[in-house]
Write a protein that holds these residues in place. Structure first.
Motif, PDB file in Angstrom:
ATOM      1  N   LEU A  46      32.013   8.724 -31.908  1.00  0.00           N
ATOM      2  CA  LEU A  46      30.786   8.108 -32.423  1.00  0.00           C
ATOM      3  C   LEU A  46      31.103   6.860 -33.248  1.00  0.00           C
ATOM      4  CD1 LEU A  46      28.586  11.154 -33.524  1.00  0.00           C
ATOM      5  CD2 LEU A  46      28.059   9.482 -31.747  1.00  0.00           C
ATOM      6  N   ARG A  47      32.122   6.971 -34.083  1.00  0.00           N
ATOM      7  CA  ARG A  47      32.482   5.834 -34.935  1.00  0.00           C
ATOM      8  C   ARG A  47      32.926   4.634 -34.114  1.00  0.00           C
ATOM      9  NH1 ARG A  47      36.845   7.137 -37.489  1.00  0.00           N
ATOM     10  NH2 ARG A  47      37.063   9.379 -37.072  1.00  0.00           N
ATOM     11  N   ASN A  48      33.544   4.885 -32.980  1.00  0.00           N
ATOM     12  CA  ASN A  48      34.004   3.784 -32.124  1.00  0.00           C
ATOM     13  C   ASN A  48      32.873   3.108 -31.367  1.00  0.00           C
ATOM     14  OD1 ASN A  48      36.653   3.988 -32.911  1.00  0.00           O
ATOM     15  ND2 ASN A  48      37.263   5.288 -31.192  1.00  0.00           N
ATOM     16  N   GLN A  49      31.665   3.693 -31.422  1.00  0.00           N
ATOM     17  CA  GLN A  49      30.501   3.058 -30.783  1.00  0.00           C
ATOM     18  C   GLN A  49      29.864   1.997 -31.689  1.00  0.00           C
ATOM     19  OE1 GLN A  49      27.652   5.898 -29.218  1.00  0.00           O
ATOM     20  NE2 GLN A  49      29.288   7.298 -28.603  1.00  0.00           N
ATOM     21  N   VAL A  50      30.235   2.015 -32.956  1.00  0.00           N
ATOM     22  CA  VAL A  50      29.672   1.038 -33.897  1.00  0.00           C
ATOM     23  C   VAL A  50      30.237  -0.344 -33.589  1.00  0.00           C
ATOM     24  CG1 VAL A  50      29.476   0.369 -36.324  1.00  0.00           C
ATOM     25  CG2 VAL A  50      29.384   2.794 -35.683  1.00  0.00           C
ATOM     26  N   GLU A  51      29.347  -1.320 -33.390  1.00  0.00           N
ATOM     27  CA  GLU A  51      29.757  -2.669 -32.997  1.00  0.00           C
ATOM     28  C   GLU A  51      29.890  -3.626 -34.175  1.00  0.00           C
ATOM     29  OE1 GLU A  51      26.909  -3.923 -30.137  1.00  0.00           O
ATOM     30  OE2 GLU A  51      27.468  -2.402 -28.656  1.00  0.00           O
TER      31      GLU A  51
END
Length: 227
Positions: A46-51
């Protein structure tokens, strides 16, 4: 609500103030504790989806964002950058205000010793010098086109008597205008770099500190122009 304590807030702008806006509230600003809690409660996928992460100029917040959201672009919030410039203007105003207070006290003391009545200088708008410097606080946060008639008159009196405040104010306004362009990152940074050069030539120590901040946080500040 915070009772003067510091908290770190993680929010989701896409929620527009509705349910899901607050992702986390963490007491304090100790980075290792906050990093640990974020990683514990939000999985890496989920954290890696933050742009994109918007943050202030704190090295602690930068370290937290970098560690927890590794794929996100980090953007220095324009508000915090501009506030540095406005704080520098207020620093000039406050310096002259203390000088006016000292001068006023000296004149009162001298009049008392000489057995005369003290009568302070009153400006055309009804302000004394002390009042002019105290009451100019809010207008120095606003653009000239947003001044009321009385604020415009007060600004004219202030700038005529204190040209250094005038100079500092228009440096701060220049930073605001440098931000007000829909342009590429390269062009945006060029506009900010031109502003920094004006700061270097101005001789204001407080503004030179801001110029150093620009270079120390180049990536975060210039990322503002990405979106």
């Amino acid at each position: 609500m915070s009772n003067g304590e510091l908290y770190t807030l993680l929010t989701n702008k896409a929620a527009s103030g509705q349910k899901g806006s607050i992702v986390g509230i963490f007491k304090g600003v100790e980075r290792f504790n906050i990093i640990s809690l974020i990683k514990e409660h939000i999985n890496e996928k989920l954290r890696n989806q933050v742009e994109e992460i918007t943050l202030d100029l704190s090295p602690t917040m930068n370290a937290i964002a970098k560690s927890c959201f590794r794929k996100a672009s980090r953007v220095a919030d324009r508000f915090h950058v501009q506030r540095l410039a406005y704080d520098a203007v207020q620093q000039e105003r406050i310096k002259y205000r203390w000088e006016a207070i000292d001068q006023d006290n000296w004149e009162i003391k001298t009049a008392r010793e000489n057995g005369t009545d003290y009568s302070p200088e009153i400006l055309p708008n009804g302000d004394s010098i002390k009042q002019l410097l105290a009451r100019s606080r809010y207008l120095l946060f606003k653009s000239p086109e947003k001044w009321t008639a009385s604020q415009k008159q007060r600004a004219e009196l202030l700038f005529e008597r204190y040209p250094e405040i005038h100079k500092a104010y228009y440096l701060a306004i220049g930073l605001k205008y440098a931000y007000n362009h829909d342009c590429s990152k390269q062009v945006g940074w060029l506009k900010l770099a031109h502003w920094v050069e004006k700061v270097r030539l101005s001789g204001f120590k407080s503004f030179n500190t801001i110029a150093d901040t620009f270079y120390n946080y180049y990536d975060n500040i210039s990322n503002f122009f990405n979106n």
